[in-house]
Design a protein around this motif. Structure first.
Motif, PDB file in Angstrom:
ATOM      1  N   VAL A 277       0.655  -1.286   0.020  1.00 48.33           N
ATOM      2  CA  VAL A 277      -0.148   0.003   0.043  1.00 48.33           C
ATOM      3  C   VAL A 277       0.877   1.274   0.223  1.00 48.33           C
ATOM      4  O   VAL A 277       0.554   2.110  -0.894  1.00 48.33           O
ATOM      5  CB  VAL A 277      -0.997   0.073   1.242  1.00 48.33           C
ATOM      6  CG1 VAL A 277      -1.728   1.299   1.318  1.00 48.33           C
ATOM      7  CG2 VAL A 277      -1.983  -1.104   1.214  1.00 48.33           C
ATOM      8  N   THR A 278       2.015   1.166   0.757  1.00 46.76           N
ATOM      9  CA  THR A 278       2.762   2.504   1.150  1.00 46.76           C
ATOM     10  C   THR A 278       3.557   2.447  -0.349  1.00 46.76           C
ATOM     11  O   THR A 278       3.776   3.551  -0.667  1.00 46.76           O
ATOM     12  CB  THR A 278       3.868   2.302   2.080  1.00 46.76           C
ATOM     13  OG1 THR A 278       2.949   1.930   3.419  1.00 46.76           O
ATOM     14  CG2 THR A 278       4.746   3.632   2.387  1.00 46.76           C
ATOM     15  N   GLN A 279       3.913   1.549  -1.043  1.00 47.13           N
ATOM     16  CA  GLN A 279       4.578   1.516  -2.168  1.00 47.13           C
ATOM     17  C   GLN A 279       3.660   2.292  -3.345  1.00 47.13           C
ATOM     18  O   GLN A 279       4.443   2.928  -4.174  1.00 47.13           O
ATOM     19  CB  GLN A 279       4.928  -0.038  -2.852  1.00 47.13           C
ATOM     20  CG  GLN A 279       5.946  -0.487  -1.766  1.00 47.13           C
ATOM     21  CD  GLN A 279       6.057  -2.238  -1.907  1.00 47.13           C
ATOM     22  OE1 GLN A 279       5.858  -2.424  -3.050  1.00 47.13           O
ATOM     23  NE2 GLN A 279       6.415  -2.955  -0.963  1.00 47.13           N
ATOM     24  N   LEU A 280       2.547   1.738  -3.448  1.00 46.97           N
ATOM     25  CA  LEU A 280       1.768   2.421  -4.271  1.00 46.97           C
ATOM     26  C   LEU A 280       1.493   3.898  -4.098  1.00 46.97           C
ATOM     27  O   LEU A 280       1.622   4.707  -4.966  1.00 46.97           O
ATOM     28  CB  LEU A 280       0.387   1.691  -4.416  1.00 46.97           C
ATOM     29  CG  LEU A 280       0.009   0.684  -5.408  1.00 46.97           C
ATOM     30  CD1 LEU A 280      -1.300  -0.084  -5.236  1.00 46.97           C
ATOM     31  CD2 LEU A 280       0.192   1.271  -6.924  1.00 46.97           C
ATOM     32  N   VAL A 281       1.293   4.292  -2.928  1.00 50.62           N
ATOM     33  CA  VAL A 281       1.221   5.725  -2.519  1.00 50.62           C
ATOM     34  C   VAL A 281       2.257   6.432  -3.071  1.00 50.62           C
ATOM     35  O   VAL A 281       2.386   7.468  -3.660  1.00 50.62           O
ATOM     36  CB  VAL A 281       0.918   5.849  -1.119  1.00 50.62           C
ATOM     37  CG1 VAL A 281       1.185   7.167  -0.729  1.00 50.62           C
ATOM     38  CG2 VAL A 281      -0.444   5.138  -0.917  1.00 50.62           C
ATOM     39  N   LEU A 282       3.568   5.874  -2.810  1.00 55.02           N
ATOM     40  CA  LEU A 282       4.790   6.565  -2.917  1.00 55.02           C
ATOM     41  C   LEU A 282       5.007   6.794  -4.464  1.00 55.02           C
ATOM     42  O   LEU A 282       5.295   7.890  -4.926  1.00 55.02           O
ATOM     43  CB  LEU A 282       6.120   5.678  -2.419  1.00 55.02           C
ATOM     44  CG  LEU A 282       5.958   5.857  -0.822  1.00 55.02           C
ATOM     45  CD1 LEU A 282       7.267   5.186  -0.440  1.00 55.02           C
ATOM     46  CD2 LEU A 282       6.356   7.485  -0.344  1.00 55.02           C
ATOM     47  N   VAL A 283       4.776   5.710  -5.286  1.00 53.22           N
ATOM     48  CA  VAL A 283       5.173   5.692  -6.629  1.00 53.22           C
ATOM     49  C   VAL A 283       4.174   6.686  -7.414  1.00 53.22           C
ATOM     50  O   VAL A 283       4.548   7.261  -8.443  1.00 53.22           O
ATOM     51  CB  VAL A 283       5.154   4.338  -7.475  1.00 53.22           C
ATOM     52  CG1 VAL A 283       6.457   3.515  -6.867  1.00 53.22           C
ATOM     53  CG2 VAL A 283       3.921   3.602  -7.251  1.00 53.22           C
ATOM     54  N   LEU A 284       2.821   6.601  -6.813  1.00 47.33           N
ATOM     55  CA  LEU A 284       1.991   7.537  -7.346  1.00 47.33           C
ATOM     56  C   LEU A 284       2.127   8.944  -7.270  1.00 47.33           C
ATOM     57  O   LEU A 284       2.079   9.926  -8.001  1.00 47.33           O
ATOM     58  CB  LEU A 284       0.454   7.080  -7.156  1.00 47.33           C
ATOM     59  CG  LEU A 284      -0.088   5.741  -7.750  1.00 47.33           C
ATOM     60  CD1 LEU A 284      -1.250   5.454  -6.908  1.00 47.33           C
ATOM     61  CD2 LEU A 284      -0.282   5.950  -9.177  1.00 47.33           C
ATOM     62  N   ALA A 285       2.593   9.249  -6.152  1.00 42.43           N
ATOM     63  CA  ALA A 285       2.743  10.661  -5.641  1.00 42.43           C
ATOM     64  C   ALA A 285       4.161  11.019  -6.446  1.00 42.43           C
ATOM     65  O   ALA A 285       4.171  12.305  -6.689  1.00 42.43           O
ATOM     66  CB  ALA A 285       3.118  10.757  -4.268  1.00 42.43           C
ATOM     67  N   GLY A 286       5.031  10.041  -6.498  1.00 47.01           N
ATOM     68  CA  GLY A 286       6.508  10.402  -7.379  1.00 47.01           C
ATOM     69  C   GLY A 286       6.155  10.968  -8.722  1.00 47.01           C
ATOM     70  O   GLY A 286       6.535  11.629  -9.238  1.00 47.01           O
ATOM     71  N   ALA A 380      -5.073  10.593  -7.422  1.00 47.61           N
ATOM     72  CA  ALA A 380      -5.133   9.040  -7.321  1.00 47.61           C
ATOM     73  C   ALA A 380      -3.867   8.555  -6.382  1.00 47.61           C
ATOM     74  O   ALA A 380      -4.347   7.276  -5.941  1.00 47.61           O
ATOM     75  CB  ALA A 380      -4.523   8.583  -8.779  1.00 47.61           C
ATOM     76  N   ALA A 381      -3.141   9.211  -5.675  1.00 53.10           N
ATOM     77  CA  ALA A 381      -2.234   8.630  -4.562  1.00 53.10           C
ATOM     78  C   ALA A 381      -2.953   8.281  -3.456  1.00 53.10           C
ATOM     79  O   ALA A 381      -2.515   7.363  -2.453  1.00 53.10           O
ATOM     80  CB  ALA A 381      -0.963   9.649  -4.615  1.00 53.10           C
ATOM     81  N   ALA A 382      -4.081   8.721  -3.598  1.00 51.22           N
ATOM     82  CA  ALA A 382      -4.909   8.214  -2.170  1.00 51.22           C
ATOM     83  C   ALA A 382      -5.852   7.065  -2.306  1.00 51.22           C
ATOM     84  O   ALA A 382      -6.076   6.410  -1.153  1.00 51.22           O
ATOM     85  CB  ALA A 382      -5.859   9.408  -1.679  1.00 51.22           C
ATOM     86  N   LEU A 383      -6.008   6.518  -3.535  1.00 48.09           N
ATOM     87  CA  LEU A 383      -6.726   5.396  -3.748  1.00 48.09           C
ATOM     88  C   LEU A 383      -6.161   4.041  -3.133  1.00 48.09           C
ATOM     89  O   LEU A 383      -6.703   3.208  -2.859  1.00 48.09           O
ATOM     90  CB  LEU A 383      -6.862   5.144  -5.033  1.00 48.09           C
ATOM     91  CG  LEU A 383      -7.784   6.374  -5.960  1.00 48.09           C
ATOM     92  CD1 LEU A 383      -8.124   6.179  -7.356  1.00 48.09           C
ATOM     93  CD2 LEU A 383      -9.185   6.315  -5.238  1.00 48.09           C
ATOM     94  N   PRO A 384      -4.879   3.930  -3.100  1.00 45.57           N
ATOM     95  CA  PRO A 384      -4.264   2.732  -2.618  1.00 45.57           C
ATOM     96  C   PRO A 384      -4.676   2.249  -1.088  1.00 45.57           C
ATOM     97  O   PRO A 384      -4.823   1.133  -0.632  1.00 45.57           O
ATOM     98  CB  PRO A 384      -2.837   2.834  -2.464  1.00 45.57           C
ATOM     99  CG  PRO A 384      -2.424   3.719  -3.759  1.00 45.57           C
ATOM    100  CD  PRO A 384      -3.755   4.763  -3.730  1.00 45.57           C
ATOM    101  N   PHE A 385      -5.460   3.272  -0.524  1.00 47.83           N
ATOM    102  CA  PHE A 385      -5.628   2.997   0.853  1.00 47.83           C
ATOM    103  C   PHE A 385      -6.867   2.348   1.138  1.00 47.83           C
ATOM    104  O   PHE A 385      -7.443   1.619   1.919  1.00 47.83           O
ATOM    105  CB  PHE A 385      -6.081   4.292   1.752  1.00 47.83           C
ATOM    106  CG  PHE A 385      -4.808   5.117   2.015  1.00 47.83           C
ATOM    107  CD1 PHE A 385      -3.806   4.659   3.076  1.00 47.83           C
ATOM    108  CD2 PHE A 385      -4.435   6.284   1.372  1.00 47.83           C
ATOM    109  CE1 PHE A 385      -2.361   5.169   3.322  1.00 47.83           C
ATOM    110  CE2 PHE A 385      -2.963   6.925   1.640  1.00 47.83           C
ATOM    111  CZ  PHE A 385      -2.269   6.562   2.735  1.00 47.83           C
ATOM    112  N   PHE A 386      -7.854   2.484  -0.158  1.00 46.76           N
ATOM    113  CA  PHE A 386      -8.972   1.421  -0.308  1.00 46.76           C
ATOM    114  C   PHE A 386      -8.513  -0.177  -0.741  1.00 46.76           C
ATOM    115  O   PHE A 386      -9.302  -0.975  -0.653  1.00 46.76           O
ATOM    116  CB  PHE A 386      -9.788   1.960  -1.432  1.00 46.76           C
ATOM    117  CG  PHE A 386     -10.357   3.262  -0.820  1.00 46.76           C
ATOM    118  CD1 PHE A 386     -11.640   3.274  -0.017  1.00 46.76           C
ATOM    119  CD2 PHE A 386      -9.734   4.595  -1.426  1.00 46.76           C
ATOM    120  CE1 PHE A 386     -12.076   4.444   0.321  1.00 46.76           C
ATOM    121  CE2 PHE A 386     -10.357   5.736  -1.056  1.00 46.76           C
ATOM    122  CZ  PHE A 386     -11.512   5.749  -0.297  1.00 46.76           C
ATOM    123  N   LEU A 387      -7.322  -0.215  -0.774  1.00 48.56           N
ATOM    124  CA  LEU A 387      -6.694  -1.835  -1.099  1.00 48.56           C
ATOM    125  C   LEU A 387      -5.997  -2.543  -0.044  1.00 48.56           C
ATOM    126  O   LEU A 387      -5.347  -3.342  -0.140  1.00 48.56           O
ATOM    127  CB  LEU A 387      -5.738  -1.573  -2.348  1.00 48.56           C
ATOM    128  CG  LEU A 387      -6.491  -1.075  -3.792  1.00 48.56           C
ATOM    129  CD1 LEU A 387      -5.354  -0.939  -4.647  1.00 48.56           C
ATOM    130  CD2 LEU A 387      -7.522  -2.145  -4.230  1.00 48.56           C
TER     131      LEU A 387
END
Length: 397
Positions: A277-286, A380-387
């Motif tokens: 989850v954190t990985q997805l947030v970081l790469v999307l924000a990046g 979209a970087a907030a969406l991984p929290f729903f996963l």
């Protein structure tokens, strides 16, 4: 080692070969339509039609692969794609060119592009590989996919110089026919799963093991990722046209794809200190930050290319994580349909991005387009929290 398994390596090579036409067509069709009409706006609509057609084709072919197996699905689609490409070149380059027909033929070409990657994703998800092996396989699949996208634009650059933009489109058709033949030969040799998984008359059902919430989050992330590619399809030629070297567009497209190869391989090879989850947030924000930085480099192609490489490198892990999340969120018998639906959403967003970028006010509108895109990706970087439950369950298994 996974690559020592001939079944796995054969499947991954099929993905690489079949992805080359996908990397070629968007670049070739933009250059060809621009050569025919002198308009990037028209090129944007034709590119969007191809991408929208691909989205429909992914969904339809995903269902057909689940129901009838990949051999019949890929064989029919491969023949239809070649016919559509030849018709597109004949109509687009003819004296009585009619724009609506060109757009429709581009959409048909997109819908019939053989979805070999979907077939291989289904095979991996249903294989007896362990969860870590499947994640590694998805990383390798992503690397093969992006490697094909690297070679695609480079082949277009060579074809445009040696033949013409329209000739490059015909080369796309020939390469696709060869790639489909390679995949089908693997099927016939027993290296690919060719038996239908869903019985005739039985509809595959998505998200049987979880709620629709995770799939909606997956679709949202896929849409943001797709929009990046769609905008790039028009922004890259515009940036290079302003620099007087639009014929070199394939090199920047290849730079973006090389970054995705590096990102996918690095993600699969490294042990990460935090969860998916954190990985997805970081790469999307990046990715969002890098897209925002691109707004300041549209007059410097070399700096723009460096940022494109970084955007690609961030996209690689996104593709791997979304593939894993889709497998976990969909019923086993509907993985093909779920994977196809996810990529369809990405392609529809890509089509919207191409149309939006194509309608921008020339070179002066490019920074505005990139700023809007950066805002979408950052949201979209907030969406991984729903996963969280979906990805953590797979990470723990």
């Amino acid at each position: 080692m996974l690559l020592r398994d001939r079944r796995v390596s054969g499947q991954l090579l099929s993905v690489l070969f079949a992805t080359v036409p996908l990397g070629m067509f968007p670049v070739a069709v933009v250059l060809a339509v621009h050569a025919w009409t002198g308009s990037f706006a028209m090129a944007g609509w034709v590119s969007a039609a191809f991408t929208g057609g691909s989205a429909v084709g992914l969904t339809v072919q995903g269902h057909l692969i689940d129901r009838f197996g990949p051999d019949r699905t890929i064989g029919v689609a491969g023949g239809a794609f070649v016919v559509a490409v030849v018709a597109l070149v004949s109509v687009g380059g003819g004296p009585a060119r009619w724009a609506p027909v060109v757009v429709v033929l581009a959409a048909v070409a997109g819908a019939s592009l053989p979805e070999v990657t979907t077939a291989v994703r289904v095979w991996l998800a249903r294989s007896e590989l362990s969860s870590p092996q499947r994640v590694a396989s998805y990383s390798l699949l992503g690397a093969c996919f992006q490697t094909g996208l690297v070679f695609g634009p480079l082949l277009v650059t060579v074809a445009v110089v040696w033949v013409s933009p329209a000739g490059a489109l015909l080369v796309v058709g020939a390469v696709s026919a060869a790639a489909s033949a390679w995949f089908l030969s693997n099927v016939r040799r027993g290296r690919a799963e060719s038996l239908p998984v869903v019985a005739a008359g039985e509809e595959p059902r998505m998200v049987a093991r979880s709620s629709y919430g995770p799939m909606l989050a997956i679709f949202g992330i896929a849409a943001a990722s797709g929009a990046v590619g769609g905008v790039a399809t028009l922004v890259i030629p515009r940036v290079l046209e302003a620099a007087g070297s639009v014929e070199s567009s394939g090199l920047l497209f290849a730079t973006l794809a090389v970054g995705e190869v590096v990102g996918a391989v690095a993600y699969g090879a490294m042990r990460w200190p935090f969860g998916p989850v954190t990985q997805l947030v970081l790469v999307l924000a990046g990715t969002g930050v890098l897209v925002a930085a691109c707004t300041f480099t549209t007059d410097r192609p070399w700096a723009f290319g460096v940022l494109l490489f970084g955007i690609g490198a961030a996209s690689g892990p996104v593709a791997v994580l979304l593939a894993s999340a889709t497998e976990l969120a969909a019923a086993g018998r509907a993985i093909g349909a779920a994977s196809g639906a996810r990529i369809s959403v990405s392609l529809l967003a890509s089509a919207a991005g191409s149309a939006f970028a194509g309608g921008a006010n020339g070179q002066s509108g490019t920074p505005v387009v990139l700023a809007v895109l950066a805002s979408v990706v950052l949201a979209a970087a907030a969406l991984p929290f729903f996963l969280r439950r979906t990805l953590r369950a797979g990470h723990a298994s």
